[in-house]
Design an enzyme around this catalytic site. Structure first.
Site, PDB file in Angstrom:
ATOM      1  N   ARG B  13      80.554  -2.260  -4.342  1.00 24.76           N
ATOM      2  CA  ARG B  13      81.229  -3.480  -3.855  1.00 24.76           C
ATOM      3  C   ARG B  13      81.469  -3.421  -2.350  1.00 24.76           C
ATOM      4  O   ARG B  13      81.468  -4.449  -1.675  1.00 24.76           O
ATOM      5  CB  ARG B  13      82.535  -3.726  -4.615  1.00 24.76           C
ATOM      6  CG  ARG B  13      83.513  -2.577  -4.523  1.00 24.76           C
ATOM      7  CD  ARG B  13      84.730  -2.821  -5.390  1.00 24.76           C
ATOM      8  NE  ARG B  13      85.502  -1.621  -5.558  1.00 24.76           N
ATOM      9  CZ  ARG B  13      86.838  -1.587  -5.614  1.00 24.76           C
ATOM     10  NH1 ARG B  13      87.526  -2.693  -5.542  1.00 24.76           N
ATOM     11  NH2 ARG B  13      87.460  -0.447  -5.794  1.00 24.76           N
ATOM     12  N   GLU B  61      88.100 -20.027 -11.343  1.00 24.88           N
ATOM     13  CA  GLU B  61      86.693 -19.652 -11.173  1.00 24.88           C
ATOM     14  C   GLU B  61      85.746 -20.803 -11.472  1.00 24.88           C
ATOM     15  O   GLU B  61      84.709 -20.954 -10.806  1.00 24.88           O
ATOM     16  CB  GLU B  61      86.365 -18.450 -12.059  1.00 24.88           C
ATOM     17  CG  GLU B  61      87.124 -17.177 -11.680  1.00 24.88           C
ATOM     18  CD  GLU B  61      88.562 -17.118 -12.216  1.00 24.88           C
ATOM     19  OE1 GLU B  61      88.951 -18.021 -12.984  1.00 24.88           O
ATOM     20  OE2 GLU B  61      89.283 -16.171 -11.862  1.00 24.88           O
ATOM     21  N   PHE B  86      84.409 -12.976 -14.775  1.00 26.38           N
ATOM     22  CA  PHE B  86      84.842 -14.301 -14.322  1.00 26.38           C
ATOM     23  C   PHE B  86      83.746 -14.988 -13.504  1.00 26.38           C
ATOM     24  O   PHE B  86      83.856 -16.172 -13.187  1.00 26.38           O
ATOM     25  CB  PHE B  86      86.142 -14.178 -13.508  1.00 26.38           C
ATOM     26  CG  PHE B  86      87.140 -13.233 -14.129  1.00 26.38           C
ATOM     27  CD1 PHE B  86      87.341 -13.231 -15.505  1.00 26.38           C
ATOM     28  CD2 PHE B  86      87.842 -12.318 -13.362  1.00 26.38           C
ATOM     29  CE1 PHE B  86      88.235 -12.344 -16.091  1.00 26.38           C
ATOM     30  CE2 PHE B  86      88.738 -11.429 -13.944  1.00 26.38           C
ATOM     31  CZ  PHE B  86      88.939 -11.438 -15.313  1.00 26.38           C
ATOM     32  N   HIS B 112      82.751  -5.161 -10.327  1.00 28.26           N
ATOM     33  CA  HIS B 112      83.408  -4.592 -11.513  1.00 28.26           C
ATOM     34  C   HIS B 112      82.606  -4.840 -12.783  1.00 28.26           C
ATOM     35  O   HIS B 112      83.157  -5.054 -13.857  1.00 28.26           O
ATOM     36  CB  HIS B 112      84.825  -5.153 -11.665  1.00 28.26           C
ATOM     37  CG  HIS B 112      85.773  -4.714 -10.590  1.00 28.26           C
ATOM     38  ND1 HIS B 112      85.503  -4.838  -9.236  1.00 28.26           N
ATOM     39  CD2 HIS B 112      87.004  -4.147 -10.653  1.00 28.26           C
ATOM     40  CE1 HIS B 112      86.522  -4.374  -8.534  1.00 28.26           C
ATOM     41  NE2 HIS B 112      87.442  -3.936  -9.362  1.00 28.26           N
ATOM     42  N   ASP B 120      90.863  -0.872 -16.674  1.00 35.29           N
ATOM     43  CA  ASP B 120      91.241  -2.238 -17.035  1.00 35.29           C
ATOM     44  C   ASP B 120      90.789  -2.599 -18.451  1.00 35.29           C
ATOM     45  O   ASP B 120      91.347  -3.489 -19.073  1.00 35.29           O
ATOM     46  CB  ASP B 120      90.674  -3.255 -16.034  1.00 35.29           C
ATOM     47  CG  ASP B 120      91.620  -3.482 -14.856  1.00 35.29           C
ATOM     48  OD1 ASP B 120      92.805  -3.123 -14.969  1.00 35.29           O
ATOM     49  OD2 ASP B 120      91.172  -4.011 -13.821  1.00 35.29           O
ATOM     50  N   ARG B 170      82.622  -1.206  -9.345  1.00 32.97           N
ATOM     51  CA  ARG B 170      83.892  -0.797  -8.757  1.00 32.97           C
ATOM     52  C   ARG B 170      83.934   0.644  -8.239  1.00 32.97           C
ATOM     53  O   ARG B 170      84.418   0.871  -7.129  1.00 32.97           O
ATOM     54  CB  ARG B 170      85.002  -0.987  -9.793  1.00 32.97           C
ATOM     55  CG  ARG B 170      86.345  -0.435  -9.349  1.00 32.97           C
ATOM     56  CD  ARG B 170      87.430  -0.771 -10.347  1.00 32.97           C
ATOM     57  NE  ARG B 170      88.735  -0.386  -9.848  1.00 32.97           N
ATOM     58  CZ  ARG B 170      89.348   0.746 -10.169  1.00 32.97           C
ATOM     59  NH1 ARG B 170      88.785   1.603 -10.994  1.00 32.97           N
ATOM     60  NH2 ARG B 170      90.527   1.030  -9.669  1.00 32.97           N
TER      61      ARG B 170
HETATM   62  C1  TPP Z   1      90.377 -15.388 -15.191  1.00 27.58           C
HETATM   63  C2  TPP Z   1      90.897 -14.304 -14.334  1.00 27.58           C
HETATM   64  N1  TPP Z   1      90.670 -14.341 -13.019  1.00 27.58           N
HETATM   65  C3  TPP Z   1      91.098 -13.348 -12.226  1.00 27.58           C
HETATM   66  C4  TPP Z   1      91.777 -12.286 -12.753  1.00 27.58           C
HETATM   67  C5  TPP Z   1      92.214 -11.131 -11.867  1.00 27.58           C
HETATM   68  N2  TPP Z   1      93.684 -11.160 -11.752  1.00 27.58           N
HETATM   69  C6  TPP Z   1      94.474 -10.374 -12.507  1.00 27.58           C
HETATM   70  S1  TPP Z   1      96.098 -10.636 -12.251  1.00 27.58           S
HETATM   71  C7  TPP Z   1      95.768 -11.785 -11.052  1.00 27.58           C
HETATM   72  C8  TPP Z   1      96.891 -12.461 -10.333  1.00 27.58           C
HETATM   73  C9  TPP Z   1      97.769 -13.171 -11.277  1.00 27.58           C
HETATM   74  O1  TPP Z   1      98.818 -13.778 -10.612  1.00 27.58           O
HETATM   75  P1  TPP Z   1     100.120 -14.142 -11.430  1.00 27.58           P
HETATM   76  O2  TPP Z   1      99.723 -14.912 -12.639  1.00 27.58           O
HETATM   77  O3  TPP Z   1     101.070 -14.790 -10.521  1.00 27.58           O
HETATM   78  O4  TPP Z   1     100.666 -12.734 -11.924  1.00 27.58           O
HETATM   79  P2  TPP Z   1     101.511 -11.681 -11.040  1.00 27.58           P
HETATM   80  O5  TPP Z   1     100.605 -11.185  -9.966  1.00 27.58           O
HETATM   81  O6  TPP Z   1     102.675 -12.398 -10.517  1.00 27.58           O
HETATM   82  O7  TPP Z   1     101.866 -10.611 -12.012  1.00 27.58           O
HETATM   83  C10 TPP Z   1      94.389 -11.960 -10.908  1.00 27.58           C
HETATM   84  C11 TPP Z   1      93.755 -12.882  -9.964  1.00 27.58           C
HETATM   85  C12 TPP Z   1      91.986 -12.267 -14.140  1.00 27.58           C
HETATM   86  N3  TPP Z   1      92.611 -11.260 -14.762  1.00 27.58           N
HETATM   87  N4  TPP Z   1      91.554 -13.284 -14.911  1.00 27.58           N
END
Ligand code: TPP
Ligand code: MG
Lengths: 283, 317
Positions: B13, B61, B86, B112, B120, B170
């Protein structure tokens, strides 16, 4: 009926759960402490006071309230609370995210972990799942509730709003959704990524009943979840916009997206543990 | 041929991030989009240097794929960045209609991928993306083997018109291809010549295949190791030339066997000149949490397993 568990008792449990979270994430050097710590008080209140549930896990959940976790990355929190509720052996927390574990990085059903009914981790899907489960409760004449927890960044997914529209249209009023309104996501504050704008007005416009709460105040959580429960059954789904602080309880993790998904090192763990009283015994 | 070695380990990456920055400097039409994973995708340098050409989509996405399609109308070359799951599964129809069917110049860059993302777990361990992407008409599918090659591939696809799926990963893995070696889309690379068995590998498993060659050499078996960095279009000529010499084949990929690179190779072989073949890949299973190399071992994707498959297929000649 036994007296309900008291607020001080719940706070003592929350302190232990926070210890569990940082120890689990530290042990495997992987996982998401920020959101987990922020939602700890809520999850403890739910599983020790609000939910009508049995640790004798029944995947169908007939005759019980159901809980779904849509922001699956806060898995260490959920696992700790499930274990502290005797869904499975506390010692199993040691296996978090390690090979051959039932405690997968994101909650899964494949390994048969008690407490998990549908996998999550890919964001944006849990509200639809919860709405579906609420429909089944209605079809089965089961008058228990369905609860779901989501992230605020997660609200950026279009599927959330598809589910929101469906739930209101179909009067899914046995559903209480909670949003972890911590204002943070991976790349930064939610407002700097894609702002949610007036989230309350948005859900109201979608014809949901909206309540607002303080998610790091046990009293407030209990009273608002009790209020939410009383608003159910009136033709509208209910959403609880719950303000929390990411990383709550560990000073250097508080209020920043930096700790969304990185583990503490040895020194940081030590510092975190001095801030969190061991109340129930570490696993 | 000289023995293949490496001096350092780097993540593919980061090769993507470096390539994106470099191509961004020489081509103003390059724009980038990311869905709340800018750090994970190593897109921060591009974002910093070209803030006007970087779009933060947030966690949306499907929206990002539509935005990318629209950005091509008028000449931009969008590179989308998010995890492989995604980038494909979640947005398959958006890609199918707005990008592949419409033949838009979008570069879908997916990090990833595979089991080696590690802890994960299965929700994030995309093992079906090669299949989904290679089935789409107009789509080119590329899966480079190390940091240098990922950087070169990122730059090469900018000049290649049409939709491209670029898959990378990753963890830090050995860097064994040459720096600044140009990337030739569609041309398989013979890394080690051999006469007893052809091993076709892609992505992280190319290094495992190189290690398998050493295991086999100790037993007096001469394996030809071929890097299939372009899965579609597949290099029919190189595949047939190698198997004409060796008379048998092994495929190795961090993906489901169903729908993977191996299936494309077996299609070539059965159509033109059948030889016995063994498949190293994930055999109809979801992954799980664990460390990258632990997972490769548990799911049968290690150098030892590739060597064993080679020995087995030689017996079948
Ligand atoms: C569909 C999808 N896109 C991206 C991710 C990667 N991802 C994991 S947590 C996150 C941020 C989530 O933000 P929030 O819902 O506010 O949770 P917090 O960080 O506050 O725990 C992302 C982008 C994912 N798990 N699923
Ligand atoms: Mg958040």
């Amino acid at each position: 009926m036994a007296d309900p568990i008291t607020i001080p008792q719940l706070n003592r449990i929350a302190s232990q759960v926070r210890r569990d979270i940082v120890r689990m994430v530290h042990s495997v050097q992987s996982g998401h402490p920020g959101g987990s710590l922020g939602c700890t008080d809520f999850m403890v209140a739910m599983y020790f006071r609000i939910l009508k549930h049995s640790p004798n896990f029944n995947p169908d959940g007939t005759g019980e309230d159901l809980f779904f976790l849509s922001n699956g990355h806060v898995s260490p929190l959920w696992y700790s609370v499930l274990a502290r509720n005797k869904y499975f052996d506390l010692e199993e927390l040691k296996t978090f995210r390690k090979i051959n574990t039932r405690l997968q990085g994101h909650p899964a059903t494949q390994e048969g972990l008690p407490g998990v009914r549908v996998a999550s981790g890919s964001l944006g899907q849990g509200l639809s799942v919860a709405v579906g489960a609420a429909l089944t409760k209605k079809l089965n004449g089961d008058n228990h509730m369905v609860y779901v927890l989501m992230g605020d960044g997660e609200q950026q997914e279009g599927q959330i709003w598809e589910a929101a529209m469906f739930a209101a249209h179909n009067k899914v009023d046995n559903l209480i959704a909670t949003i972890d309104y911590n204002g943070q996501q991976i790349d930064g504050p939610v407002d700097s990524i894609i702002t949610l704008g007036n989230l309350k007005a948005k859900y109201e416009a979608f014809n949901w009943e909206v309540i607002e709460s303080e998610g790091n105040d046990m009293n407030d959580i209990i009273s608002n979840m009790t209020l939410a429960r009383s608003l159910a059954g009136r033709g509208k789904p209910v959403v609880n916009l719950m303000k929390t602080e990411m990383g709550k309880g560990v000073d250097f993790m508080e209020g920043t997206h930096e700790w969304h998904g990185i583990p503490p090192n040895d020194k940081q763990l030590e510092s975190a543990l001095t801030q969190l009283e061991e109340t129930l015994g570490d696993y | 041929m000289t023995k293949i070695t490496y001096a350092e380990q780097k993540d593919t990456r980061s090769g993507f991030g470096a390539g994106l920055l470099e191509i961004g400097r020489s081509n103003n039409n390059i724009v980038a989009l990311c869905a709340d994973l800018t750090g994970s995708l190593k897109m921060n340098d591009f974002k910093k240097e070209f803030p006007d050409r970087f779009f933060q989509a947030g966690i949306s996405e499907a929206n990002m794929m539509g935005l990318a399609s629209g950005l091509t109308v008028g000449g931009k070359i969008p590179f989308t960045g998010t995890f492989a799951n995604f980038s494909t599964g979640r947005v398959f129809d958006q890609i199918r209609q707005s990008i592949a069917y419409s033949n838009k110049n979008v570069k879908i860059c997916a990090s990833h991928a595979g089991l080696t993302l590690g802890e994960d777990g299965a929700t994030h361990q995309m093992l079906e993306d090669i299949g989904m992407m290679k089935m789409l008409p107009n789509m080119t599918v590329i899966c480079p083997c190390d940091y240098n090659q990922t950087k070169a591939a990122t730059m090469a696809i900018a000049d290649h018109p049409g939709p491209v799926y670029l898959r990378f990963g990753r963890p830090k893995m050995p860097v064994f291809t040459k720096e600044d070696e140009p990337f030739e889309i569609g041309k398989a690379q013979i890394l080690i010549q051999g006469v007893d068995v052809s091993v076709f590998a892609t992505g992280h498993l190319v290094w495992q295949a190189i290690e398998a060659e050493a295991i086999l050499a100790e037993k007096g078996i001469s394996a030809e190791i071929i890097n299939i960095h372009t899965i579609k279009p597949i290099d029919v000529e190189t595949i047939l030339a190698s198997t004409a010499k060796t008379g048998c084949a092994v495929s190795a990929e961090e993906h489901q066997i169903f729908g993977g690179m191996g299936e494309s190779i077996s299609g070539v072989l059965t159509q033109h000149r059948p030889v016995p073949m063994e498949f190293v890949g994930v055999n109809d299973l979801f992954g799980e949490s664990g460390k990258p190399l632990e997972l490769l071992a548990k799911y049968g994707l290690s150098a030892e397993k590739i060597a064993a498959a080679a020995e087995k297929v030689i017996q079948r000649k």
